[in-house]
Motif scaffolding. Sequence first.
Motif, PDB file in Angstrom:
ATOM      1  N   UNK A  85      39.714  41.591  40.296  1.00 22.68           N
ATOM      2  CA  UNK A  85      39.631  40.805  39.071  1.00 22.68           C
ATOM      3  C   UNK A  85      38.392  41.178  38.280  1.00 22.68           C
ATOM      4  N   UNK A  86      37.294  41.452  38.967  1.00 21.82           N
ATOM      5  CA  UNK A  86      36.016  41.674  38.301  1.00 21.82           C
ATOM      6  C   UNK A  86      35.233  42.727  39.059  1.00 21.82           C
ATOM      7  N   UNK A  87      34.008  42.992  38.593  1.00 24.74           N
ATOM      8  CA  UNK A  87      33.231  44.115  39.124  1.00 24.74           C
ATOM      9  C   UNK A  87      32.624  43.845  40.494  1.00 24.74           C
ATOM     10  N   UNK A  88      32.835  42.663  41.091  1.00 23.17           N
ATOM     11  CA  UNK A  88      32.283  42.410  42.413  1.00 23.17           C
ATOM     12  C   UNK A  88      32.769  43.421  43.447  1.00 23.17           C
ATOM     13  N   UNK A  89      33.995  43.902  43.302  1.00 22.41           N
ATOM     14  CA  UNK A  89      34.534  44.818  44.294  1.00 22.41           C
ATOM     15  C   UNK A  89      33.891  46.192  44.249  1.00 22.41           C
ATOM     16  N   UNK A 112      31.918  41.046  34.829  1.00 22.65           N
ATOM     17  CA  UNK A 112      32.854  41.660  33.901  1.00 22.65           C
ATOM     18  C   UNK A 112      34.239  41.802  34.505  1.00 22.65           C
ATOM     19  N   UNK A 113      35.258  41.492  33.693  1.00 25.16           N
ATOM     20  CA  UNK A 113      36.635  41.745  34.099  1.00 25.16           C
ATOM     21  C   UNK A 113      36.884  43.247  34.084  1.00 25.16           C
ATOM     22  N   UNK A 114      37.749  43.743  34.986  1.00 29.73           N
ATOM     23  CA  UNK A 114      37.925  45.179  35.151  1.00 29.73           C
ATOM     24  C   UNK A 114      39.095  45.764  34.378  1.00 29.73           C
TER      25      UNK A 114
END
Length: 793
Positions: A75-79, A136-138
């Motif tokens: 969903x976002x840049x955490x990954x 941020x959304x990816x």
Amino acid sequence: MGFRKRLLWGATFASASSLWLVPSALAQSVDSRIETGRTLDEIVVTAQRREEQIQDVPLAVSAFDGSAIESLNARDIRDLASVVPNLVISKVAIGPSMTQVSLRGVNSQDPEKSFDPAVGVFIDGVYLGTSAFNLLDTFDLERVEVLRGPQGTLFGRNTTGGAINAIRSSPTGKFGIKAKVTVGNFERLDAAAVVNAPIVEDLLALKIAAFVNTDGGQWKNPSGGATGAEDRWSTSTRLRWTPNTDLTIDFTWDHAEDDSELTPYIPLGVAAATTLPYRITGVPPTPATILAASPPDRFCTIAGGRCRQTDFSFSNVTDPHRMDAKLDAYTLNGDWKLGESWTLTGVLGYREAAENVYIDFDGSNLTVFNVVRSQDYEQWSAEFRVASNFDGPLNFVAGAFHFNSRYALRQAIKLDVAMVSPIPALGLAYANASGDEDNHRAKTTALFAQADWSIAPDWTLTLGGRVSWDDKRIRTKFVGSPVGMPPTRAAYSVSQGVPANRPVTSSGGASESWTEFTPRVSLKWRINDDLQAYASYTRGYNAGGFSGRAGTVLDVTTPFNPEHINSFEAGFKSDLLDRRARFNVAVFYNDYEDKQEEAIQPGPPPTFTSTTVRNVAGARIMGIELEGTAILSDSLRIEASAGFMNAEYTDYKGFVSTAQYISTPPQPAGTLLRADLSSLKLRRVPEMTASFTPTWEAPLADGFLTARATARYVSEQYAEFFNDPRGRIPGQTFLDASISYRWGGKDNDRMSLTLFGENLTDEQDTTSFTNSIVDFGTVASPRLYGLTLQVNY
């Protein structure tokens, strides 16, 4: 496993990898053991403010193009943290899309807007001045670059750990649509789309992107309160004007809203003392036995045994625990080619946000400690730079930058008086709507330049520097409960917002300015077409400022100075096996000077102390980073990374309060004791991060089937400053996997269907811990899975 053993393991891994690559390269010409026509993509990055191949850049950079980002199913840049060495990204449960980023052990823990992040996040060239709205959304990202190590010359202040540089896709000037829908457990339903269209052919193009993310919350709540349900959406409109082949101007308007529930807090109090790992050096005023420890949590002992919660699958919050936040952002990007040898680039950005956040800190079904935080924030920035493209031995980039931000905070609490006084019973009397109000302003102006000089064949010397002028101002006032609002059970709820006309109990203001010079020196040796080595020295700094979270006017208005990092880095980058394998290594040593850390100061009753920020520590962080990619066949690709760090305080002498020691017999109220805190471990600094990702792809029917898995390991780390065991995050191994089928169109990319799972091992432990009036924390997401359908036309 000690750091020396980890370092030895890393060196062994690097040596083994190198030994494997050499015989493989020799064998390739003999028996073609790796039979493939595929090669690794050339990745273009702008890590040095000009377009370059990633393998030519003499610094540690991890980069992801659009397809690589999509393969993370994130969903976002955490990954990104799952595959970048020494990167930790944590979501913060106190505001909209808010993160704490730790890179090479450098991080800023406090999300208060008077503090600056230690890892800079940039979107389309615009620096994001706070940690809010930077998760941020990816979906629409064309490229993400993670620059490890200080970037003070070209990216400026507050990049001492590094920078995350995100670039969204540009209008194509052709009709096209990309859309996807994701369904998953916990009632997840996400939708996103990007539409491209020409307005005037070869002159004006339009791109509209939008997404909405919703779910039902990842935690059960038998008390009927918040479950952490997500409800946020965003839209982006970009116009591209290309009046000729030399000039391109993009204008972008973004609007985002976040009405999500916050990640639920859970009680983490204890009924017995928790020993802490530092040494008390001061002599108490009353002779006594002193133990470095957190005392029992008062809420735990008087609230019917509501102590440390061990089942992380549910929450009992019942009071408001949500947000109402809006963001508007405007960006103007321009590139103008001034002949064959010059390019002028301009980036203008304006962002404004309004946030109302309602927090149930005690994490229980009682009303004990609730807060409402109402904030208005705006920033604008401008950067202009010129880059050369000479045929000769010297090229450079130079420019100017200005940043201006301001925010206003109004905060009100509802606190059960039993938490700070032994007289009333729980639930009888409250401090209603008291709190603080802050107005803060920050300005930065900078001039920078960096030159690359080919001093000899295959040798390039890089010299750079940046001069920054910072100015910060703050006005603060502490306020009491409004007249006519008695301290009774039901007089006030934070859901009503911040009341007006609260009486001022104390107030004050201050301003301070600083000037900083941050140089960079790098030497690159191009050994051959596929191998380069480099060494560099860089100085970075985190800006000075004021602690908006401190508990007294004096502590709020006393500035802390900038902290500095002197960073030394060496490494090599290699493409092997006719560019079917890539192996990069970086080693670094960071020397912290004047480190900004928590300092405990005397304060007024009933707390008698105020925790603020001062330049009180020194530290060093050293480590090694390894990244490798290999295409083993037309069907199989493997990627691996590993990071190892050893971080320690070299000096840290401070005070501790009765919240960090136990005295038998007790000391007078408000007694502070000197302590040597240098034995504490730095927060959010795991000694080891590692990942291994195999990807298998093969034709099937009229399309392609792709299977991918990522195993990642993050060693033990502490989320809390005093290394309380309740804030210890144990070493964890995570497993993510996906299988997708894509088909249609000449490139089999018209349609795709992906089944994915994250955290398949269901690792769930604390991600944050705070020892405050009540002891509370957050926990990680459980196992997640879902199905995504994507179309491209």
